[in-house]
Write a protein that holds these residues in place. Structure first.
Motif, PDB file in Angstrom:
ATOM      1  N   ASN A 274       0.836  -1.202   0.000  1.00  0.00           N
ATOM      2  CA  ASN A 274       0.000   0.000   0.000  1.00  0.00           C
ATOM      3  C   ASN A 274       0.871   1.252   0.000  1.00  0.00           C
ATOM      4  N   ALA A 275       1.704   1.362  -1.016  1.00  0.00           N
ATOM      5  CA  ALA A 275       2.654   2.477  -1.072  1.00  0.00           C
ATOM      6  C   ALA A 275       1.995   3.779  -1.492  1.00  0.00           C
ATOM      7  N   GLY A 276       0.812   3.695  -2.094  1.00  0.00           N
ATOM      8  CA  GLY A 276       0.152   4.899  -2.575  1.00  0.00           C
ATOM      9  C   GLY A 276       0.897   5.502  -3.753  1.00  0.00           C
ATOM     10  N   SER A 277       0.463   6.671  -4.155  1.00  0.00           N
ATOM     11  CA  SER A 277       1.101   7.391  -5.258  1.00  0.00           C
ATOM     12  C   SER A 277       0.648   8.842  -5.148  1.00  0.00           C
ATOM     13  N   ASP A 278       1.030   9.657  -6.097  1.00  0.00           N
ATOM     14  CA  ASP A 278       0.604  11.048  -6.067  1.00  0.00           C
ATOM     15  C   ASP A 278      -0.920  11.128  -6.088  1.00  0.00           C
ATOM     16  N   TYR A 279      -1.481  11.641  -4.990  1.00  0.00           N
ATOM     17  CA  TYR A 279      -2.915  11.814  -4.794  1.00  0.00           C
ATOM     18  C   TYR A 279      -3.666  10.492  -4.615  1.00  0.00           C
ATOM     19  N   GLN A 280      -2.963   9.443  -4.245  1.00  0.00           N
ATOM     20  CA  GLN A 280      -3.592   8.187  -3.826  1.00  0.00           C
ATOM     21  C   GLN A 280      -2.982   7.801  -2.491  1.00  0.00           C
ATOM     22  N   ASP A 281      -3.819   7.721  -1.457  1.00  0.00           N
ATOM     23  CA  ASP A 281      -3.309   7.533  -0.099  1.00  0.00           C
ATOM     24  C   ASP A 281      -2.521   6.238   0.054  1.00  0.00           C
ATOM     25  N   SER A 282      -1.459   6.330   0.820  1.00  0.00           N
ATOM     26  CA  SER A 282      -0.671   5.153   1.173  1.00  0.00           C
ATOM     27  C   SER A 282      -1.235   4.520   2.437  1.00  0.00           C
ATOM     28  N   GLY A 283      -0.683   3.384   2.829  1.00  0.00           N
ATOM     29  CA  GLY A 283      -1.053   2.718   4.066  1.00  0.00           C
ATOM     30  C   GLY A 283       0.176   2.418   4.891  1.00  0.00           C
ATOM     31  N   ALA A 284      -0.021   2.163   6.181  1.00  0.00           N
ATOM     32  CA  ALA A 284       1.102   1.854   7.059  1.00  0.00           C
ATOM     33  C   ALA A 284       1.851   0.629   6.559  1.00  0.00           C
ATOM     34  N   GLY A 285       3.161   0.733   6.444  1.00  0.00           N
ATOM     35  CA  GLY A 285       3.986  -0.384   5.990  1.00  0.00           C
ATOM     36  C   GLY A 285       4.016  -0.575   4.491  1.00  0.00           C
ATOM     37  N   GLY A 286       3.589   0.426   3.727  1.00  0.00           N
ATOM     38  CA  GLY A 286       3.533   0.280   2.268  1.00  0.00           C
ATOM     39  C   GLY A 286       4.894   0.441   1.608  1.00  0.00           C
ATOM     40  N   PHE A 287       5.732  -0.576   1.738  1.00  0.00           N
ATOM     41  CA  PHE A 287       7.097  -0.503   1.215  1.00  0.00           C
ATOM     42  C   PHE A 287       7.421  -1.623   0.228  1.00  0.00           C
ATOM     43  N   LEU A 288       6.387  -2.281  -0.300  1.00  0.00           N
ATOM     44  CA  LEU A 288       6.618  -3.388  -1.213  1.00  0.00           C
ATOM     45  C   LEU A 288       5.855  -3.183  -2.518  1.00  0.00           C
ATOM     46  N   HIS A 289       6.270  -3.897  -3.551  1.00  0.00           N
ATOM     47  CA  HIS A 289       5.491  -3.954  -4.786  1.00  0.00           C
ATOM     48  C   HIS A 289       5.549  -5.369  -5.344  1.00  0.00           C
ATOM     49  N   SER A 290       4.512  -5.735  -6.076  1.00  0.00           N
ATOM     50  CA  SER A 290       4.453  -7.061  -6.686  1.00  0.00           C
ATOM     51  C   SER A 290       5.312  -7.097  -7.932  1.00  0.00           C
ATOM     52  N   ALA A 291       6.073  -8.162  -8.067  1.00  0.00           N
ATOM     53  CA  ALA A 291       6.936  -8.311  -9.233  1.00  0.00           C
ATOM     54  C   ALA A 291       6.201  -9.050 -10.345  1.00  0.00           C
ATOM     55  N   ASP A 292       6.664  -8.892 -11.559  1.00  0.00           N
ATOM     56  CA  ASP A 292       6.111  -9.603 -12.707  1.00  0.00           C
ATOM     57  C   ASP A 292       6.483 -11.079 -12.587  1.00  0.00           C
ATOM     58  N   PRO A 293       5.499 -11.978 -12.436  1.00  0.00           N
ATOM     59  CA  PRO A 293       5.819 -13.401 -12.264  1.00  0.00           C
ATOM     60  C   PRO A 293       6.670 -13.964 -13.397  1.00  0.00           C
ATOM     61  N   ALA A 294       6.546 -13.396 -14.599  1.00  0.00           N
ATOM     62  CA  ALA A 294       7.317 -13.906 -15.720  1.00  0.00           C
ATOM     63  C   ALA A 294       8.823 -13.784 -15.493  1.00  0.00           C
ATOM     64  N   LEU A 295       9.199 -12.847 -14.640  1.00  0.00           N
ATOM     65  CA  LEU A 295      10.623 -12.647 -14.362  1.00  0.00           C
ATOM     66  C   LEU A 295      11.124 -13.552 -13.240  1.00  0.00           C
ATOM     67  N   TYR A 296      10.186 -14.289 -12.598  1.00  0.00           N
ATOM     68  CA  TYR A 296      10.564 -15.129 -11.453  1.00  0.00           C
ATOM     69  C   TYR A 296       9.986 -16.536 -11.601  1.00  0.00           C
ATOM     70  N   GLN A 297      10.137 -17.091 -12.784  1.00  0.00           N
ATOM     71  CA  GLN A 297       9.695 -18.456 -13.077  1.00  0.00           C
ATOM     72  C   GLN A 297       8.231 -18.680 -12.716  1.00  0.00           C
ATOM     73  N   GLY A 298       7.403 -17.641 -12.928  1.00  0.00           N
ATOM     74  CA  GLY A 298       5.978 -17.752 -12.678  1.00  0.00           C
ATOM     75  C   GLY A 298       5.566 -17.593 -11.227  1.00  0.00           C
ATOM     76  N   ALA A 299       6.518 -17.331 -10.369  1.00  0.00           N
ATOM     77  CA  ALA A 299       6.198 -17.215  -8.934  1.00  0.00           C
ATOM     78  C   ALA A 299       5.706 -15.815  -8.597  1.00  0.00           C
ATOM     79  N   ASP A 300       4.769 -15.731  -7.655  1.00  0.00           N
ATOM     80  CA  ASP A 300       4.316 -14.450  -7.128  1.00  0.00           C
ATOM     81  C   ASP A 300       5.251 -14.040  -5.997  1.00  0.00           C
TER      82      ASP A 300
END
Length: 483
Positions: free
Chosen positions: A311-337
């Motif tokens: 929940n990192a938020g963005s410009d004019y979209q509220d963040s949440g506590a602990g929002g320091f992660l993002h989801s990676a493209d599974p294609a770059l990690y052998q299909g893993a989330d």
């Protein structure tokens, strides 16, 4: 990898003898960090003197850092009946501070991805223990299972310590059976399911999945159901699961607190017999008892539960506590989330934001325990910079009230401010204001809110034309993060 000589593996019969002595004096029971923290918090004050006397005689001071904190890594694994029995799908970094009688619990998502280096291969953070256990078995083929486990737990703590920037003094690991038996020994626990859970792929046993469903609302959970409630991830997010795990800790604490003395003693006996062989720790027997003595001093009002999410938020979209992660493209990690830490171009490690967040939580826990509301009042010409600061404060887990429209538009009624500053209303708010004043390089003053503008937050950051937004990971270094 630096080799180390492990402590002697704790003697379980000695622990049992000491625990049962304490139980006979009226303690609710002691074991694993879950109970090192939860159980002592649940013992009525009238029975504390006897318990503390025994603990003081039998225990030794647990290891601690230069601040007096004992930082413990709590790991939850599967058992022999589950796939990936040694994957640490539950990971909580707990920091105990005797001086403030407080405990911080930071949940670490299992899907957080580690980029490999000379000590750690590429993979999810929950596979660290598996890797080190295999490595230690290869390096020390003649060691016993207990010795290899001790080394692997220590290696896992070292790797997490480096990445989060927090020294870890010890590890306590429990498997599914320990958790199930603990809940059953309590007679089950009561929780409120915040939202429905429907998991069509819950692992029933090795190689077999099935449906697990719970409706929203109050529920009484036995051990098996509590494990599913804590473990299910396909019916929600990994962050939902972390919140449920901490919810169960609260429920266990409440159940223990409401037990009679006889029930508590019965719980100790039942729990100890059923959990003994399902818990491993790097602490010695005496250190466990010393840690538990500290636990008897802790306050239920001084517990901080925190997590990490996307929940990192963005410009004019509220963040949440602990929002320091993002989801990676599974294609770059052998299909893993997998989840990756968010980074800035200036971050060479990839973990600077998480290190700063962990540093705030551990070394400035008094700010979080204050529960003070904050506001950012924009009296400059840069609305975007003001919003980014609001989001940054939210991400680091502080309470930010939106500025009332009258205050946000104050620049249309008053001259633009040249210099930013921080205000606080009451003397009790000063330490929070002073921290942010130091962090942001602003003057701090005591000032009552303007009723006409409706700004009633305890701490207000008034932004002038001089303010230039910078992420906390850039400015929150050195003595600001770590006292």
């Amino acid at each position: 990898m630096t080799k180390r000589v492990p402590h002697a593996v704790p003697s379980q019969p000695d622990i049992r003898s000491l625990i049962m002595r304490i139980a006979l004096l009226g303690s609710a029971g002691l074991l694993i960090l879950l109970l090192v923290i939860v159980v002592p918090l649940s013992i009525p004050a009238m029975r504390m003197t006897a318990v503390r006397t025994v603990l003081a005689m039998a225990g030794a001071a647990p290891p601690h850092d230069s601040h007096g904190y004992t930082n413990v890594l709590l790991l939850g694994t599967g058992d022999k009946n589950h796939d990936g029995a040694d994957l640490t799908d539950t990971m909580i970094l707990a920091s105990i501070d005797p001086s403030t009688r407080s405990v911080l619990m930071l949940s670490i998502p299992r899907d957080l991805y580690l980029s490999g280096n000379k000590d750690v291969p590429d993979g999810r953070i929950n596979s660290l223990y598996v890797y080190y256990k295999g490595h230690e078995r290869f390096e020390h083929p003649h060691d016993t299972d207990d010795e290899l486990t001790h080394l692997a737990l220590t290696d896992t703590a070292d790797a997490i310590s480096v990445r989060f920037g927090i020294p870890i003094q010890g590890v306590i690991k429990a498997d599914f059976t320990a958790f199930v038996n603990a809940v059953n020994a309590l007679g089950g626990v009561d929780v409120v399911v915040q939202k429905p859970i429907t998991d069509y792929s819950y692992p029933i046993k090795e190689g077999v999945t099935g449906l697990f469903h719970m409706d929203a609302g109050p529920a009484h959970l036995d051990g098996e159901t509590a494990l599913k409630f804590a473990r299910s991830r396909h019916g929600g997010t990994d962050f939902d699961r972390s919140q449920r795990q901490q919810q169960l800790i609260d429920a266990m604490s409440l159940k223990l607190k409401n037990m009679s003395r006889v029930q508590q003693i019965e719980f100790v006996s039942s729990f100890w017999e059923s959990v003994l062989s399902h818990v491993q720790t790097t602490f010695s027997t005496q250190e466990i008892l010393g840690l538990t003595q500290i636990g008897t001093e802790l306050s239920t009002q001084e517990v901080i539960s925190a997590g990490i999410n996307f929940n990192a938020g963005s410009d004019y979209q509220d963040s949440g506590a602990g929002g320091f992660l993002h989801s990676a493209d599974p294609a770059l990690y052998q299909g893993a989330d997998v989840l990756l830490p968010t980074t800035l171009p200036t971050d060479s490690t990839g973990w600077k934001q998480l290190q700063t967040y962990a540093g705030f939580l551990v070394y400035h826990r008094d700010l979080y325990l204050a529960h003070q509301h904050m506001q950012v009042i924009n009296q400059s010409a840069n609305a975007l910079a003001a919003y980014r600061l609001e989001n940054e404060i939210r991400r680091y887990g502080f309470i930010v009230d939106p500025a009332p429209k009258a205050a946000a538009n104050a620049k249309t009624k008053k001259p633009l401010l040249a210099q930013s500053f921080v205000t606080f209303q009451e003397d009790d708010d000063k330490h929070v204001a002073s921290f942010f004043g130091t962090l942001l390089g602003m003057n701090v003053s005591q000032q009552s809110a303007d009723p006409a503008e409706g700004t009633g937050a305890a701490v207000r950051i008034i932004l002038g034309k001089d303010y230039k937004y910078q992420p906390f990971e850039v400015i929150g270094t050195g003595s600001i993060v770590e006292k």
